[in-house]
Design a protein around this motif. Structure first.
Motif, PDB file in Angstrom:
ATOM      1  N   UNK A  89       7.562   0.409   6.119  1.00 57.51           N
ATOM      2  CA  UNK A  89       6.866  -0.789   7.238  1.00 57.51           C
ATOM      3  C   UNK A  89       7.500  -1.717   7.092  1.00 57.51           C
ATOM      4  N   UNK A  90       7.656  -2.596   8.353  1.00 59.90           N
ATOM      5  CA  UNK A  90       8.398  -3.804   8.212  1.00 59.90           C
ATOM      6  C   UNK A  90       7.554  -4.630   8.874  1.00 59.90           C
ATOM      7  N   UNK A  91       7.357  -5.813   8.392  1.00 58.73           N
ATOM      8  CA  UNK A  91       6.367  -6.842   8.962  1.00 58.73           C
ATOM      9  C   UNK A  91       7.126  -7.818   9.807  1.00 58.73           C
ATOM     10  N   UNK A  92       6.905  -8.252  11.231  1.00 58.58           N
ATOM     11  CA  UNK A  92       7.846  -9.160  11.834  1.00 58.58           C
ATOM     12  C   UNK A  92       7.076 -10.158  12.490  1.00 58.58           C
ATOM     13  N   UNK A  93       7.076 -11.417  12.297  1.00 50.73           N
ATOM     14  CA  UNK A  93       6.434 -12.482  13.233  1.00 50.73           C
ATOM     15  C   UNK A  93       7.448 -13.410  13.803  1.00 50.73           C
TER      16      UNK A  93
ATOM     17  N   UNK B 247       4.506 -14.771   5.148  1.00 50.66           N
ATOM     18  CA  UNK B 247       4.940 -13.381   4.244  1.00 50.66           C
ATOM     19  C   UNK B 247       4.070 -13.122   3.410  1.00 50.66           C
ATOM     20  N   UNK B 248       3.294 -14.060   2.659  1.00 55.93           N
ATOM     21  CA  UNK B 248       2.277 -13.584   1.578  1.00 55.93           C
ATOM     22  C   UNK B 248       1.213 -12.794   2.359  1.00 55.93           C
ATOM     23  N   UNK B 249       0.751 -13.457   3.407  1.00 51.29           N
ATOM     24  CA  UNK B 249      -0.356 -12.446   3.991  1.00 51.29           C
ATOM     25  C   UNK B 249       0.256 -11.246   4.474  1.00 51.29           C
ATOM     26  N   UNK B 250       1.381 -11.266   5.123  1.00 52.93           N
ATOM     27  CA  UNK B 250       1.927 -10.117   5.619  1.00 52.93           C
ATOM     28  C   UNK B 250       1.695  -8.980   4.648  1.00 52.93           C
ATOM     29  N   UNK B 251       2.423  -9.669   3.452  1.00 50.67           N
ATOM     30  CA  UNK B 251       2.795  -8.519   2.175  1.00 50.67           C
ATOM     31  C   UNK B 251       1.481  -7.966   1.818  1.00 50.67           C
ATOM     32  N   UNK B 252       0.389  -8.923   1.712  1.00 48.24           N
ATOM     33  CA  UNK B 252      -1.126  -8.496   1.316  1.00 48.24           C
ATOM     34  C   UNK B 252      -1.700  -7.359   2.375  1.00 48.24           C
ATOM     35  N   UNK B 253      -1.480  -7.541   3.550  1.00 47.18           N
ATOM     36  CA  UNK B 253      -1.915  -6.742   4.466  1.00 47.18           C
ATOM     37  C   UNK B 253      -1.291  -5.468   4.682  1.00 47.18           C
ATOM     38  N   UNK B 254      -0.023  -5.168   4.385  1.00 43.36           N
ATOM     39  CA  UNK B 254       1.038  -4.242   4.147  1.00 43.36           C
ATOM     40  C   UNK B 254       0.454  -3.373   2.851  1.00 43.36           C
ATOM     41  N   UNK B 255       0.124  -4.072   1.770  1.00 48.46           N
ATOM     42  CA  UNK B 255      -0.140  -3.471   0.683  1.00 48.46           C
ATOM     43  C   UNK B 255      -1.473  -2.864   0.485  1.00 48.46           C
TER      44      UNK B 255
END
Length: 58
Positions: free
Chosen positions: A34-38, A48-56
């Protein structure tokens, strides 16, 4: 993964995209990453921290 609300990019999990549904469908298709892009974050590190938390949490 990318999220939008009212035609604007937003933090993952805060928009109109069913992020959990996308993650579930990706798993069923045996997706490995899963790659997060904004495209336009207001605060890069917080984004980045929020995206990582959501993906986790998926």
């Amino acid at each position: 993964m990318k999220d939008m609300a009212d035609g604007e990019f937003c933090e993952l999990g805060e928009g109109d995209v069913d992020v959990q549904g996308c993650a579930d469908a990706a798993r069923e298709a045996d997706v490995l990453w899963f790659v997060y892009e904004h495209d336009d974050p207001e605060e890069l590190m917080a984004c980045l921290e929020r995206g990582a938390d959501v993906l986790e949490s998926l």
